[in-house]
Design a protein around this motif. Sequence first.
Motif, PDB file in Angstrom:
ATOM      1  N   LEU A   1      28.336  34.708  34.675  1.00  0.00           N
ATOM      2  CA  LEU A   1      28.096  34.487  35.809  1.00  0.00           C
ATOM      3  C   LEU A   1      28.202  32.857  36.641  1.00  0.00           C
ATOM      4  N   ILE A   2      29.134  32.727  36.563  1.00  0.00           N
ATOM      5  CA  ILE A   2      29.224  31.492  37.442  1.00  0.00           C
ATOM      6  C   ILE A   2      28.734  30.702  39.216  1.00  0.00           C
ATOM      7  N   ALA A   3      28.780  31.559  39.685  1.00  0.00           N
ATOM      8  CA  ALA A   3      28.210  31.838  40.910  1.00  0.00           C
ATOM      9  C   ALA A   3      28.281  33.163  41.365  1.00  0.00           C
ATOM     10  N   ASP A   4      27.126  33.312  42.591  1.00  0.00           N
ATOM     11  CA  ASP A   4      26.693  34.509  42.820  1.00  0.00           C
ATOM     12  C   ASP A   4      25.878  34.286  44.450  1.00  0.00           C
ATOM     13  N   THR A   5      26.311  35.364  45.670  1.00  0.00           N
ATOM     14  CA  THR A   5      26.377  35.093  46.364  1.00  0.00           C
ATOM     15  C   THR A   5      26.348  36.171  47.643  1.00  0.00           C
ATOM     16  N   ARG A   6      25.740  36.343  48.436  1.00  0.00           N
ATOM     17  CA  ARG A   6      25.615  36.991  49.550  1.00  0.00           C
ATOM     18  C   ARG A   6      25.869  35.951  51.359  1.00  0.00           C
ATOM     19  N   ASP A   7      26.356  34.733  50.999  1.00  0.00           N
ATOM     20  CA  ASP A   7      26.667  33.686  51.816  1.00  0.00           C
ATOM     21  C   ASP A   7      27.616  33.225  52.219  1.00  0.00           C
ATOM     22  N   ALA A   8      28.769  33.405  51.376  1.00  0.00           N
ATOM     23  CA  ALA A   8      30.175  33.654  51.858  1.00  0.00           C
ATOM     24  C   ALA A   8      30.835  34.016  53.050  1.00  0.00           C
TER      25      ALA A   8
ATOM     26  N   GLU B   1      29.757  41.040  51.966  1.00  0.00           N
ATOM     27  CA  GLU B   1      29.907  41.588  50.413  1.00  0.00           C
ATOM     28  C   GLU B   1      29.349  40.605  49.524  1.00  0.00           C
ATOM     29  N   ARG B   2      27.956  40.979  48.102  1.00  0.00           N
ATOM     30  CA  ARG B   2      28.005  40.401  47.407  1.00  0.00           C
ATOM     31  C   ARG B   2      29.743  39.185  46.839  1.00  0.00           C
ATOM     32  N   VAL B   3      29.736  37.912  46.618  1.00  0.00           N
ATOM     33  CA  VAL B   3      30.478  37.350  46.450  1.00  0.00           C
ATOM     34  C   VAL B   3      30.179  37.423  44.590  1.00  0.00           C
ATOM     35  N   ALA B   4      31.122  37.103  43.952  1.00  0.00           N
ATOM     36  CA  ALA B   4      30.589  36.683  42.621  1.00  0.00           C
ATOM     37  C   ALA B   4      31.584  35.862  40.903  1.00  0.00           C
ATOM     38  N   ILE B   5      31.392  35.222  40.789  1.00  0.00           N
ATOM     39  CA  ILE B   5      32.680  34.831  39.803  1.00  0.00           C
ATOM     40  C   ILE B   5      32.276  34.727  38.400  1.00  0.00           C
ATOM     41  N   ARG B   6      33.159  35.035  37.389  1.00  0.00           N
ATOM     42  CA  ARG B   6      33.127  35.383  35.967  1.00  0.00           C
ATOM     43  C   ARG B   6      33.828  34.049  35.146  1.00  0.00           C
ATOM     44  N   LEU B   7      33.201  33.317  34.384  1.00  0.00           N
ATOM     45  CA  LEU B   7      34.184  32.246  33.633  1.00  0.00           C
ATOM     46  C   LEU B   7      33.410  32.209  32.225  1.00  0.00           C
TER      47      LEU B   7
ATOM     48  N   ALA C   1      41.264  32.806  41.919  1.00  0.00           N
ATOM     49  CA  ALA C   1      40.667  33.667  41.513  1.00  0.00           C
ATOM     50  C   ALA C   1      41.646  33.442  39.624  1.00  0.00           C
ATOM     51  N   GLY C   2      42.732  32.873  39.346  1.00  0.00           N
ATOM     52  CA  GLY C   2      43.650  33.883  38.545  1.00  0.00           C
ATOM     53  C   GLY C   2      42.861  32.688  37.403  1.00  0.00           C
ATOM     54  N   PRO C   3      42.769  31.683  37.466  1.00  0.00           N
ATOM     55  CA  PRO C   3      42.362  30.999  36.212  1.00  0.00           C
ATOM     56  C   PRO C   3      40.530  31.697  36.089  1.00  0.00           C
ATOM     57  N   MET C   4      40.381  32.007  36.269  1.00  0.00           N
ATOM     58  CA  MET C   4      38.275  33.100  36.391  1.00  0.00           C
ATOM     59  C   MET C   4      38.445  33.834  35.512  1.00  0.00           C
ATOM     60  N   ASP C   5      37.596  34.431  34.629  1.00  0.00           N
ATOM     61  CA  ASP C   5      37.760  35.688  34.492  1.00  0.00           C
ATOM     62  C   ASP C   5      37.399  37.345  34.984  1.00  0.00           C
ATOM     63  N   GLU C   6      36.593  36.368  36.006  1.00  0.00           N
ATOM     64  CA  GLU C   6      37.128  37.685  37.440  1.00  0.00           C
ATOM     65  C   GLU C   6      36.149  37.566  38.247  1.00  0.00           C
ATOM     66  N   CYS C   7      36.384  37.538  39.560  1.00  0.00           N
ATOM     67  CA  CYS C   7      35.901  37.199  40.539  1.00  0.00           C
ATOM     68  C   CYS C   7      36.116  39.198  41.710  1.00  0.00           C
ATOM     69  N   THR C   8      34.706  39.429  42.192  1.00  0.00           N
ATOM     70  CA  THR C   8      34.605  40.195  43.026  1.00  0.00           C
ATOM     71  C   THR C   8      33.214  40.226  44.005  1.00  0.00           C
ATOM     72  N   VAL C   9      34.434  40.410  45.008  1.00  0.00           N
ATOM     73  CA  VAL C   9      33.939  40.566  46.401  1.00  0.00           C
ATOM     74  C   VAL C   9      33.236  42.457  46.960  1.00  0.00           C
ATOM     75  N   GLY C  10      31.936  42.278  46.361  1.00  0.00           N
ATOM     76  CA  GLY C  10      31.121  43.872  46.446  1.00  0.00           C
ATOM     77  C   GLY C  10      31.940  44.276  45.222  1.00  0.00           C
ATOM     78  N   ASP C  11      31.947  45.213  45.112  1.00  0.00           N
ATOM     79  CA  ASP C  11      31.883  46.005  43.281  1.00  0.00           C
ATOM     80  C   ASP C  11      33.406  45.753  43.413  1.00  0.00           C
ATOM     81  N   GLU C  12      34.571  45.410  43.974  1.00  0.00           N
ATOM     82  CA  GLU C  12      35.752  45.124  43.519  1.00  0.00           C
ATOM     83  C   GLU C  12      36.230  43.649  42.887  1.00  0.00           C
ATOM     84  N   VAL C  13      36.797  44.422  41.810  1.00  0.00           N
ATOM     85  CA  VAL C  13      37.650  42.349  41.537  1.00  0.00           C
ATOM     86  C   VAL C  13      38.577  42.366  42.009  1.00  0.00           C
ATOM     87  N   VAL C  14      39.261  41.624  42.443  1.00  0.00           N
ATOM     88  CA  VAL C  14      40.190  40.904  43.092  1.00  0.00           C
ATOM     89  C   VAL C  14      41.516  40.383  42.242  1.00  0.00           C
ATOM     90  N   THR C  15      42.674  40.390  42.554  1.00  0.00           N
ATOM     91  CA  THR C  15      43.762  39.394  42.130  1.00  0.00           C
ATOM     92  C   THR C  15      44.025  38.565  43.008  1.00  0.00           C
TER      93      THR C  15
END
Length: 165
Positions: free
Chosen positions: A40-47, A30-36, A123-137
């Motif tokens: 969007l500060i990171a976006d990859t399909r190579d995790a 899946e695509r993995v992305a991080i927002r802060l 993940a906790g200090p970020m606005d949002e981290c996602t794996v695919g379309d799902e926001v992680v906790t």
Amino acid sequence: MRRPRPVTPAPGQESVWDYPRPPRVERVAERVAIRLGGELIADTRDAVRVLETSHPPVYYLPIADFVPGALADAPGSSFCEFKGAARYFDVRGGGVVREGAAWNYPHPEPGFESLAGRVAVYAGPMDECTVGDEVVTAQPGGFYGGWVTSAVVGPFKGIPGSLGW
């Protein structure tokens, strides 16, 4: 302390109690992305993800897939008996700085070479981290860096009383 009773996974889920020790590294489809800071500060399909008994997966993204300036060296270090010596990073985005919120293994131990050039983020200090379309906790407890999705069941190391697991 004795091992807790694992939650039985539903179809399509994994139990963290079936993960190995020593840990295993595997590619993520899946695509993995991080927002802060709203960016969007990171976006990859190579995790890749590291799977270790009792822990939700820890996701490692290529350093090159973070926007320029998103990672800055931070004080501190730690040592993992399997992966080796870690260094820490402050994470920046949208004018927000989260001190020591990421780490990597510049010279990982044998068996973990695929972590070289990759960074894991709490993940906790970020606005949002996602794996695919799902926001992680975030993994409970604040010490470990696992990302909890609906695909994994615990209980997870980090909850109160889990120190001896």
